[in-house]
Design a protein around this motif. Structure first.
Motif, short mmCIF file in Angstrom:
data_model
loop_
_atom_site.label_atom_id
_atom_site.label_comp_id
_atom_site.label_asym_id
_atom_site.label_seq_id
_atom_site.Cartn_x
_atom_site.Cartn_y
_atom_site.Cartn_z
N GLU A 22 0.81 -1.22 0.00
CA GLU A 22 0.00 0.00 0.00
C GLU A 22 0.84 1.27 0.00
OE1 GLU A 22 -3.30 -0.28 -0.32
OE2 GLU A 22 -3.02 -2.47 -0.32
N ALA A 23 2.15 1.15 0.02
CA ALA A 23 3.03 2.31 0.12
C ALA A 23 2.95 3.19 -1.13
CB ALA A 23 4.47 1.85 0.34
N VAL A 24 3.05 4.50 -0.89
CA VAL A 24 3.04 5.48 -1.98
C VAL A 24 4.17 6.48 -1.74
CG1 VAL A 24 0.56 5.27 -2.45
CG2 VAL A 24 1.36 6.93 -0.76
N GLU A 25 4.45 7.31 -2.75
CA GLU A 25 5.47 8.34 -2.57
C GLU A 25 5.00 9.31 -1.48
OE1 GLU A 25 6.67 10.13 -6.26
OE2 GLU A 25 6.83 8.21 -7.25
N PRO A 26 5.87 9.85 -0.62
CA PRO A 26 7.33 9.80 -0.70
C PRO A 26 7.97 8.58 -0.02
CG PRO A 26 6.71 11.28 1.05
CD PRO A 26 5.43 10.78 0.43
N GLU A 27 7.17 7.74 0.64
CA GLU A 27 7.75 6.54 1.24
C GLU A 27 8.41 5.67 0.18
OE1 GLU A 27 6.48 2.81 4.14
OE2 GLU A 27 4.92 4.08 3.29
N VAL A 28 7.78 5.62 -0.99
CA VAL A 28 8.36 4.93 -2.15
C VAL A 28 9.28 5.94 -2.83
CG1 VAL A 28 7.82 3.89 -4.39
CG2 VAL A 28 6.28 3.55 -2.46
N ALA A 29 10.54 5.57 -3.05
CA ALA A 29 11.47 6.49 -3.71
C ALA A 29 11.02 6.78 -5.14
CB ALA A 29 12.88 5.91 -3.70
N GLN A 30 10.51 5.74 -5.83
CA GLN A 30 9.96 5.94 -7.17
C GLN A 30 9.08 4.75 -7.53
OE1 GLN A 30 12.73 7.42 -10.01
NE2 GLN A 30 11.31 7.25 -11.73
N ALA A 31 7.95 5.04 -8.17
CA ALA A 31 7.07 4.00 -8.68
C ALA A 31 7.19 4.00 -10.21
CB ALA A 31 5.63 4.27 -8.26
N LEU A 32 7.25 2.80 -10.78
CA LEU A 32 7.41 2.66 -12.23
C LEU A 32 6.28 1.82 -12.80
CD1 LEU A 32 11.17 1.54 -12.25
CD2 LEU A 32 10.34 3.87 -12.58
N GLU A 33 5.81 2.17 -13.98
CA GLU A 33 4.93 1.31 -14.76
C GLU A 33 5.73 0.89 -15.97
OE1 GLU A 33 1.82 -0.02 -14.27
OE2 GLU A 33 1.95 0.82 -12.26
N MET A 34 6.10 -0.38 -16.03
CA MET A 34 6.95 -0.86 -17.12
C MET A 34 6.10 -1.50 -18.21
SD MET A 34 10.17 -2.64 -15.20
CE MET A 34 10.90 -3.00 -16.80
N SER A 35 6.45 -1.19 -19.45
CA SER A 35 5.79 -1.87 -20.56
C SER A 35 6.48 -3.21 -20.78
CB SER A 35 5.87 -1.02 -21.83
OG SER A 35 7.19 -1.00 -22.34
N ALA A 36 5.76 -4.16 -21.34
CA ALA A 36 6.35 -5.45 -21.66
C ALA A 36 7.49 -5.28 -22.67
CB ALA A 36 5.28 -6.40 -22.20
#
Length: 174
Positions: free
Chosen positions: A99-113
């Motif tokens: 459930e963590a979100v920024e700023p606790e998460v340094a960066q969130a990424l959505e990667m394409s296949a």
């Protein structure tokens, strides 16, 4: 190779004794793809066990600055999609990251296949990765597979010059 002059692969600075991955298959481990301390080119791969989630703890033997990351996956449906990066958070568990979100998460990424299949280098928010002793990669989901597969990881950046690896030093006798 890194796009930024001076950046090097930081895999050579891994502390393999502290390497950890939650929900990895017994036969396909994180250690199998990073133990050479260079980008994996063998048939070894990391595979999740019970579901598609993985939580990788990647410790360094000295403080580093990270500019970019490569996560390569050869099987499109099993390629990581939603990824969260954490810095210097030993003892993270799935309950801490889901459930963590920024700023606790340094960066969130959505990667394409496609990015995963090509092993595309992904630039990170450099200011959030300045004094890294350990990088934690949470793969929340993939592109539809039962398990997540990662064939290679590479991390690019610089070492922090003031920190030296002292593990090779021996006490001198008086």
């Amino acid at each position: 190779m890194s796009n930024t002059p001076g950046d090097v692969s930081l895999l050579e600075y891994l502390d393999l004794s502290q390497l950890n991955c939650l929900n990895e298959s017994q036969d396909h481990t994180l250690k199998s793809i990073v133990s050479q301390k260079s980008r994996n080119t063998s048939s070894n791969h990391l595979l999740s066990d019970a579901d598609e989630q993985l939580l990788l703890t990647i410790p360094f033997n000295q403080t580093v600055r990270i500019r970019s990351i490569v996560i390569h996956a050869s099987v499109e449906a099993q390629a990581p999609r939603s990824v969260k990066l954490f810095v210097n958070r030993p003892n993270l568990g799935f309950e801490d990251v889901e459930e963590a979100v920024e700023p606790e998460v340094a960066q969130a990424l959505e990667m394409s296949a496609e990015d995963a299949a090509r092993g595309t280098q992904i630039a990170l928010r450099y200011v959030r990765f300045q004094a890294v002793n350990s990088l934690h990669i949470f793969v929340a989901s993939n592109h539809g597979g039962e398990e997540t597969r990662i064939d290679a990881i590479d991390i690019f950046g610089l070492t922090v010059e003031t920190t030296k690896d002292l593990s090779g030093l021996k006490a001198q006798e008086e």
